[in-house]
Design an enzyme around this catalytic site. Structure first.
Site, mmCIF file in Angstrom:
data_model
loop_
_atom_site.group_PDB
_atom_site.id
_atom_site.type_symbol
_atom_site.label_atom_id
_atom_site.label_comp_id
_atom_site.label_asym_id
_atom_site.label_seq_id
_atom_site.Cartn_x
_atom_site.Cartn_y
_atom_site.Cartn_z
ATOM 1 N N LYS A 134 0.818 -1.220 0.000
ATOM 2 C CA LYS A 134 0.000 0.000 0.000
ATOM 3 C C LYS A 134 0.858 1.279 0.000
ATOM 4 C CE LYS A 134 -4.017 -2.119 2.222
ATOM 5 N NZ LYS A 134 -5.043 -1.956 3.271
ATOM 6 N N TYR A 187 -12.419 -1.318 -3.600
ATOM 7 C CA TYR A 187 -12.918 -1.552 -2.237
ATOM 8 C C TYR A 187 -14.439 -1.391 -2.136
ATOM 9 C CZ TYR A 187 -8.302 -1.942 -0.058
ATOM 10 O OH TYR A 187 -7.063 -2.381 0.340
ATOM 11 N N THR A 198 -5.673 -7.036 10.583
ATOM 12 C CA THR A 198 -5.820 -5.705 9.968
ATOM 13 C C THR A 198 -5.103 -4.626 10.774
ATOM 14 O OG1 THR A 198 -7.992 -6.390 9.175
ATOM 15 C CG2 THR A 198 -7.529 -4.031 9.143
ATOM 16 N N ARG A 257 2.271 -6.905 8.793
ATOM 17 C CA ARG A 257 1.656 -5.707 9.376
ATOM 18 C C ARG A 257 2.266 -5.351 10.724
ATOM 19 N NH1 ARG A 257 -4.380 -7.286 7.289
ATOM 20 N NH2 ARG A 257 -4.421 -5.974 5.429
ATOM 21 N N ASN A 275 -2.077 0.176 6.702
ATOM 22 C CA ASN A 275 -1.582 -1.093 7.236
ATOM 23 C C ASN A 275 -0.705 -1.878 6.269
ATOM 24 O OD1 ASN A 275 -3.610 -1.886 5.534
ATOM 25 N ND2 ASN A 275 -4.702 -3.148 7.017
ATOM 26 N N HIS A 280 -2.353 -5.329 1.490
ATOM 27 C CA HIS A 280 -3.669 -5.944 1.321
ATOM 28 C C HIS A 280 -3.464 -7.373 0.845
ATOM 29 C CE1 HIS A 280 -7.762 -6.658 -0.155
ATOM 30 N NE2 HIS A 280 -7.181 -7.162 -1.234
ATOM 31 N N GLU A 323 -9.561 -9.933 -8.063
ATOM 32 C CA GLU A 323 -8.582 -8.880 -7.753
ATOM 33 C C GLU A 323 -7.352 -8.984 -8.652
ATOM 34 O OE1 GLU A 323 -7.935 -8.901 -3.500
ATOM 35 O OE2 GLU A 323 -9.975 -8.220 -3.098
HETATM 36 P P1 CMP Z 1 -7.471 -4.401 3.684
HETATM 37 O O1 CMP Z 1 -7.095 -5.751 4.121
HETATM 38 O O2 CMP Z 1 -6.876 -3.862 2.445
HETATM 39 O O3 CMP Z 1 -9.074 -4.352 3.530
HETATM 40 C C1 CMP Z 1 -9.842 -3.210 3.795
HETATM 41 C C2 CMP Z 1 -9.040 -2.079 4.344
HETATM 42 O O4 CMP Z 1 -9.799 -1.101 5.022
HETATM 43 C C3 CMP Z 1 -8.091 -2.603 5.425
HETATM 44 O O5 CMP Z 1 -7.098 -3.376 4.867
HETATM 45 C C4 CMP Z 1 -7.668 -1.299 6.076
HETATM 46 O O6 CMP Z 1 -6.722 -0.576 5.297
HETATM 47 C C5 CMP Z 1 -8.986 -0.557 6.057
HETATM 48 N N1 CMP Z 1 -9.731 -0.719 7.311
HETATM 49 C C6 CMP Z 1 -10.368 -1.797 7.765
HETATM 50 N N2 CMP Z 1 -10.964 -1.560 8.947
HETATM 51 C C7 CMP Z 1 -10.701 -0.277 9.240
HETATM 52 C C8 CMP Z 1 -11.037 0.560 10.324
HETATM 53 N N3 CMP Z 1 -11.785 0.136 11.345
HETATM 54 N N4 CMP Z 1 -10.587 1.830 10.297
HETATM 55 C C9 CMP Z 1 -9.867 2.272 9.265
HETATM 56 N N5 CMP Z 1 -9.510 1.514 8.194
HETATM 57 C C10 CMP Z 1 -9.911 0.252 8.196
#
Ligand code: CMP
Length: 139
Positions: free
Chosen positions: A11, A51, A93, A104, A114, A117, A128
């Site tokens: 990311k 997303y 996450t 992570r 984070n 993905h 994807e």
């Molecule tokens: P990812 O695994 O790419 O899938 C969805 C993304 O949304 C996740 O990683 C984070 O970057 C973001 N995300 C998920 N939950 C939250 C949250 N509670 N607050 C902010 N960002 C989030």
């Protein structure tokens, strides 16, 4: 389960923070084979489409802004049970909840920023991978 393919995205936080090489080394050391890779800068529209499943979540607009804030690196990874295995290797996450040694835990800044993905199912992995790669860019 057999050999699967899955999609990872390094990311914008990790790319801007100079962590790309370390993350790729971590993924290779975990046994994944790289089958496609590129660097791209998603538009807000593209990030929103990628997303779309999170459209109704409170973090959606912030997530779209973050994912379109700078270059990212989509990568296709292959290996035995790659979909589930990659999710183990990247960790939870929220980096504060991610197990020690996961991508992570090692490299993420926050729950949103984070670092990486990973596709969450074989079906989503196929979609994807197609979102980013086709033809001769996919080995
Ligand atoms: P990812 O695994 O790419 O899938 C969805 C993304 O949304 C996740 O990683 C984070 O970057 C973001 N995300 C998920 N939950 C939250 C949250 N509670 N607050 C902010 N960002 C989030």
């Amino acid at each position: 389960m057999g050999i699967q393919r899955t999609l990872a995205i390094i990311k914008p936080d990790a790319v801007a923070g100079g962590k790309t090489g370390k993350i790729l080394a971590h993924l290779e050391a975990a046994g994944f084979r790289l089958r496609a890779m590129s660097m791209t800068h998603l538009s807000e529209r593209e990030a929103g489409e990628f997303y779309a499943v999170h459209r109704d979540r409170p973090f959606y607009s912030s997530l779209v802004a973050f994912m379109s804030s700078g270059p990212c690196i989509p990568v296709v990874l292959e290996g035995e049970g790659a979909v589930e295995r990659l999710r183990e290797v990247i960790g939870a996450t929220d980096p504060l909840e991610a197990a020690p040694g996961t991508v992570r835990r090692l490299f993420a800044e926050s729950k949103e920023r984070n670092a990486i993905h990973a596709s969450d199912s074989e079906e989503n992995a196929r979609k994807e991978v197609e979102f980013f790669f086709r033809g001769r860019d996919l080995l």
